[in-house]
Scaffold this active site. Structure first.
Site, PDB file in Angstrom:
ATOM      1  CB  SER A 577      -0.977   0.109   1.198  1.00 53.15           C
ATOM      2  OG  SER A 577      -1.631   1.201   1.399  1.00 53.15           O
ATOM      3  CE1 TYR A 590      -4.212  -1.755   5.254  1.00 52.94           C
ATOM      4  CE2 TYR A 590      -3.473   0.688   4.763  1.00 52.94           C
ATOM      5  CZ  TYR A 590      -4.002  -0.693   4.294  1.00 52.94           C
ATOM      6  OH  TYR A 590      -4.048  -1.115   2.773  1.00 52.94           O
TER       7      TYR A 590
END
Length: 700
Positions: A577, A590
């Site tokens: 990501s 995250y």
């Protein structure tokens, strides 16, 4: 283990109400599909059918007789009208005046295009004269196990006479071609009452004057052979009786999962091979039998079987009573090398001045006592079909050896078929393999938008794909959709929690058993969470780390183990990501887990390089469409963080990017494909950002 008499007769499935309204050519298609739908009649791509039909000549407007015959490379079970060649019968008759004898018969194939009716582009097959010169309107040529068991028996002519009297004749072995077509014509003229003929070591021809009569005769003839064999083999031990006992199903699967990647690595020198495992009862009966090694060494008899299974299988030295897989693997390399040496010697013994260069010397079929049969080929469908043909050969050997003595093709005849210049020309016309042909991919998070788009991209480029996801219903929906578009042969699905070590290992074992191994791993399973640090619970923190960090470690470790057994390299792509490089508010768990993924990939790039295993990263950002992650809490949380609503979030992300463009699952799939393809063969340890431009995530 005994041969049992069972009610195995074929059914006549002709539907008169359906067929009566058809044109003659449509009835030919219908008849062909019925025959090709049962592997006991003929296997995939085997056999051919024909009809001589009155048509209107497009040049003269006059009526003319046209041969409709299955074209080169067609399959009876799935053939449509376009799969048939059409040729003027008067021109086919005229070819007899050009024939210079058996030593020149191959040149007759070059004349067939001159006989084409109505500019039909479907190439005529080598079997065209076999149908043209039989003086009946309808002809079936099939390869039923029960008939080939007669054809491959010592004394096959006498057996044919015993079963059929004069109704079905017999001809000695002759390679398919123009000369055999003339033999069939001569047989019919000398035996006008005959309804068909068995070709030694080959198969069955039947003929009649209507499509229904021809189909019914074919079914009836096969059933007579089945009935005869059932009466004479009931209660007899098959293949000399069993000397091994099959392992339990789970144990057979486990041995196959260990054995197949090792074989795959050994046979994938020229191109990556794909495997198929079969442990059906017929296979187990054969591999466990006393006579199996001797029968296997004789090879197959029918040319259609032989072309797909090679001169003979490799019998793996394995004792299921003392199943030492480690010792089996230790000795496997020598066994494979010996097979190659023997194949090269066979080539040298049999080659002619005009023979093509020796092809891949590795075995196609591997027989493992107590376990089953493994086949390897350039793609999954071919590997599966090769196995199906060897099962046909097993059935033939079962029948022939029970009532007589089984005979394979003579070695020189077998070679002349395998290295037939006409077969070589057909191979040279094959389309160029797709970029990922022979590659096997495992994709985690495969039921989501990015995962399914990546699987679709890989399948489009020729790969086999194992879909892995924890969401069982969504996974099955994805599998069914991809299989419908790309064939069920090339898609498998495993329900997988990437945090479960045993489940991860089992998923890779499934990939090994279904396809032979894994070349490409796309680690894409994910979750997303958003919370200020003071609201981030330990459970939330651990869940992110467990799935996004530990899960990626577990699947990578399993992939590395398998790829090292194969020893043919590989490629791993982590779908990480933008957040692994650029911090985001209210997403510490995250972002940290994604950063861990990226650094793990760097470490694995170092470890994988000596083995030819490349490891790279794709960093998406804001891929909302088709994503299961963005359909739940994460969407609400990010919308709250950026003080917008759900509908405005995608537009906000688009406007935030430098390029002002939305990022789609297909964009991530394209980057992932690049990183596993030969286009990036010299890249490892790299990161590709697919985020429409975000200065905080620049890697330099």
């Amino acid at each position: 283990m005994t041969i049992k008499a069972e009610n195995t007769l074929l059914s006549n499935r002709w539907d008169a109400a359906r067929a009566d309204g058809m044109s003659e050519s449509d009835r030919l298609v219908y008849r062909s599909n019925l025959l090709g739908s049962d592997k006991r009649v003929t296997n995939y791509g085997g056999g051919n059918t024909s009809a001589k039909i009155t048509e209107t000549d497009p040049l003269t407007g006059q009526s003319c007789e046209v041969l409709w015959v299955k074209g080169s490379g067609g399959d009876l079970g799935s053939i449509e009208r376009a799969g048939f060649s059409t040729l003027y019968m008067d021109k086919l008759e005229a070819l007899k005046g050009l024939y210079r004898g058996a030593e020149h018969e191959d040149e007759m194939v070059s004349y067939l295009p001159h006989c084409t009716f109505n500019l039909n582009p479907r190439a005529a097959s080598i079997d065209t004269p076999l149908h043209a010169y039989v003086p009946r309107r309808h002809v079936d040529h099939v390869h039923p196990d029960a008939i080939i068991a007669i054809a491959a028996s010592a004394g096959s002519e006498a057996i044919t006479q015993e079963i059929f009297g004069g109704e079905i004749g017999w001809l000695p072995w002759k390679r398919p071609g123009y000369e055999l077509g003339l033999w069939l014509e001569d047989f019919c003229l000398r035996n006008p009452e005959a309804k068909g003929v068995i070709l030694e070591s080959h198969g069955l021809f039947t003929w009649a004057d209507t499509a229904l009569d021809c189909y019914a005769l074919t079914i009836e003839t096969i059933n007579r052979a089945i009935t005869w064999f059932d009466a004479r083999t009931a209660g007899k031990p098959a293949f000399g009786g069993a000397i091994h006992t099959a392992l339990a199903p789970e144990a057979r699967a486990a041995v196959a999962s260990e054995l197949m990647p090792a074989i795959r690595g050994m046979v994938s020198g020229a191109q990556h091979m794909v495997g198929h495992f079969d442990d059906q009862p017929a296979v187990l009966d054969f591999v466990n039998a006393a006579d199996m090694p001797a029968l296997a060494a004789l090879g197959t008899s029918c040319p259609d079987h032989f072309l797909r299974t090679k001169i003979c299988p490799l019998v793996v030295d394995f004792d299921p009573a003392a199943p030492d897989v480690a010792a089996l693997l230790d000795g496997l390399d020598a066994s494979v090398a010996t097979y190659r040496e023997n194949y090269a010697a066979y080539y040298e013994r049999c080659k002619r001045d005009t023979s093509p260069a020796m092809r891949d010397p590795n075995a196609v079929v591997y027989l493992v006592p107590g376990v089953g049969m493994i086949t390897f080929a350039k793609d999954k469908a071919t590997a599966r079909i090769s196995g199906e043909f060897y099962v046909n050969a097993i059935n033939v050997m079962r029948g022939a050896s029970a009532v007589s003595e089984y005979r394979g093709l003579p070695e020189q005849e077998a070679f002349d078929i395998e290295y037939w210049l006409l077969e070589e020309a057909k191979l040279q016309r094959m389309p160029k393999p797709k970029p990922l042909a022979g590659r096997v991919a495992l994709v985690t998070g495969a039921a989501g938008g990015i995962g399914s788009a990546t699987a679709e991209r890989f399948l489009r480029e020729g790969a086999c794909v194992v879909l892995a996801d924890i969401a069982q219903d969504a996974l099955e929906e994805t599998r069914a959709a991809l299989a419908a578009r790309h064939s069920a042969d090339v898609v498998r699905a495993v329900t997988l929690d990437v945090t479960d070590e045993a489940a991860v290992d089992a998923a890779f074992a499934t990939a090994a058993r279904e396809f032979g191994g894994v070349d490409l791993l796309v680690s894409n399973a994910g979750i997303a969470s958003s919370a200020p640090i003071e609201d981030t619970s330990l459970e939330l923190w651990n869940r992110n780390m467990s799935i996004l960090s530990t899960g990626y470690f577990l699947v990578s470790r399993a992939a590395f183990k398998l790829m090292k057994v194969q020893s043919i390299g590989g490629a791993v792509v982590f779908v990480a990501s933008k957040n692994g490089l650029a911090a985001s508010p209210n997403a510490s768990a995250y972002c940290t887990a994604k950063a861990s993924e990226i650094h793990l990939a760097r470490c694995l790039a170092l470890e994988g390089a000596p083995e030819g295993i490349r490891v790279n990263v794709v960093n998406p950002d804001a891929v909302l469409r088709g994503s299961r992650i963005w359909s739940g809490e994460w969407l609400d949380q990010r919308a709250s963080t950026y003080k917008t609503d759900k509908d405005g979030l995608e537009e906000m992300y688009r406007q935030r990017s430098l390029l002002k463009r939305s990022v789609l699952p297909e964009d991530i799939a394209e980057a992932t494909y690049f990183l596993v393809s030969e286009a990036s063969a010299k890249s490892t340890g790299n990161i590709i950002n697919v985020d429409a431009g975000n200065v905080q995530s620049f890697t330099r």
